[in-house]
Write a protein that holds these residues in place. Structure first.
Motif: not given
Length: 346
Positions: A23-28, A172-173, A197-202
Motif C-alpha cells: 500500500t505504501d509503495y502504491g502511494a509512492g 498501485a491498486t 479512476r486510478r484504482a480502476w486503471g490499476a
C-alpha cells in the motif's frame, strides 16, 4: 511437521508485507505520476498525510520475513541471496532511499531539495516492488538451485519480469484504493474520484498481467502453473479473481465501503496462492520444505518466538492500522491540501 508450520507462517508474513508495504509503495507510485508541482500538490499532500502514521511500521513484516528465512530455512536464504543478490540489493537500496526521501522532502525548505527528495521517494517506490517481484519470479520458476550462480537470467527472465510488473500493478491498486478511502474520510470528493479512476486503471492492469503471467508460467514455471490451476492453489486464484471483481464493483458505489478489504484480500490471496502452488517445494523443483529447514531444535525455538510475536506485535500493528483507517490519528483539512510549500529562503 514444525517445518511446514514455519513455512506457512513465512508465507503469511510475505502476504502481510505485500499488503502493508505494498500500500505504501502504491502511494509512492501515484506520487510519481501525480504531475508537476502545481497539478500534483493536493494528491501529494493527501499521500503524505495518509502515509505518515504507518509507513515505518510496515517494515516490521519485512524484518519478520528475513528472520524466518534466515533462521528457519537457512538453505533457502543462502541460495536466494546468492543467486538474487543484485535485485535484492537494489530493492534494499530502494527501501532505504525511499524512507529517506519521504522523511526529508517535507522539512527541506529549498525547492530544489524538496524536488530531489520527492523524486527519490517516488522512483524508489516503483523500483523496489519491481525488484522484489522479480526475485520472487526467479524462485517460482526454479532458477534458484544449489548450482545456480548470480546471473541476469536468474531474475531477468519472462516469469521474473511479469512478477515484477504484477507487483507494481498490485501495489498501485492498493495505494489508489486506500488513498480514495482516505480522501472520503477527509471529505475531499474530488480526490476520491481522482484515486478511484486510478484504482480502476490499476485493477485492469493487474487483470491483464495476471492472465499473461499464467500463460507464461505454463512453459517457464510448469510446476507453479500446475499448482495455480489445480487444488488449493486454484482455490486462492479464484478468491483473488473474485476479490478483484468485488473491488472494481465497490469502487462504483458512492461509499465504496469494504473496497480496502477486498483489495487486500485480492493481493493476499494471490500471494498465498503462489505459495500453495509451490508445495511441497520452497524452490520448485529442487528444494523441499523439509530439505531447506534448519535444525529441529532451532525450529522449535523459532516457533516459540513466532508465537510471542503473534501475541504481542500483531495486535499492536493491527490496532495501529485500525486507528489510522478510522481517522483516530492526525486529521486533514482542505486547507492542508491547498497549502503551498513553505517559502524558500533567499
Amino acid at each position: 511437521m514444525i517445518a511446514g508450520v514455519i513455512a506457512v507462517v513465512l508465507l503469511l508474513a510475505i502476504a502481510a508485507y505485500a499488503c502493508g508495504g505494498g500500500t505504501d509503495y502504491g502511494a509512492g507510485f501515484w506520487d510519481l505520476t501525480a504531475g508537476g508541482a502545481e497539478r500534483g500538490r493536493r494528491p501529494r499532500r493527501l499521500i503524505d498525510h495518509a502515509m505518515e502514521p504507518v509507513w515505518e511500521v510496515n517494515n516490521v513484516w519485512l524484518i519478520f520475513v528475513l528472520v524466518l528465512m534466515w533462521t528457519g530455512f537457512p538453505v533457502l536464504f543462502q541460495r536466494v541471496f546468492t543467486t538474487m543478490w543484485l535485485p535484492l540489493a537494489l530493492a534494499a537500496v530502494g527501501i532505504v532511499l525511499r524512507g529517506a526521501g519521504f522523511a526529508l522532502r517535507r522539512p527541506v525548505r529549498r525547492l530544489a531539495g524538496r524536488r530531489l527528495y520527492g523524486a527519490v521517494f517516488a522512483v524508489s517506490s516503483l523500483l523496489t516492488p519491481f525488484f522484489l517481484g522479480a526475485a520472487a519470479g526467479g524462485v517460482a520458476s526454479g532458477r534458484v538451485t544449489a548450482t545456480s550462480t548470480a546471473s541476469t537470467d536468474a531474475w531477468a527472465n519472462p516469469t521474473s519480469l511479469l512478477f515484477g510488473l504484477l507487483a507494481v500493478a498490485a501495489t498501485a491498486t492498493l495505494g489508489a484504493v486506500f488513498l480514495a478511502a482516505d480522501a472520503r474520510r477527509f471529505g475531499v470528493p474530488d480526490l476520491d474520484r481522482y484515486f478511484r479512476r486510478r484504482a480502476w486503471g490499476a485493477l485492469a492492469a493487474v487483470a491483464v498481467l495476471a492472465v499473461v503471467t499464467l500463460v507464461v508460467t505454463h512453459g517457464d514455471a510448469p510446476h507453479v502453473w500446475h499448482g495455480l490451476t489445480h487444488g488449493v492453489g486454484l482455490v486462492f486464484v479464484v478468491v483473488a479473481a473474485l476479490a478483484t471483481l468485488a473491488t472494481a464493483w465497490l469502487l462504483t458505489r458512492p461509499s465504496a465501503a469494504w473496497s480496502r478489504v477486498t483489495a487486500v484480500g485480492a493481493v493476499a490471496s494471490a500471494v498465498i496462492g503462489w505459495g500453495m502452488a509451490q508445495r511441497p517445494y520452497l524452490v520448485p523443483t529442487s528444494l523441499t520444505v523439509a530439505e531447506g529447514a534448519g535444525a529441529h531444535s532451532t525450529l522449535r525455538w523459532l516457533g516459540l518466538v513466532t508465537l510471542v510475536a503473534v501475541v504481542l506485535v500483531v495486535p499492536a500493528v493491527v490496532f495501529l492500522y485500525w486507528l489510522d483507517t478510522h481517522g483516530e490519528l492526525e486529521g486533514l483539512t482542505d486547507a492542508d491540501l491547498s497549502q503551498g510549500p513553505p517559502s524558500t529562503p533567499r
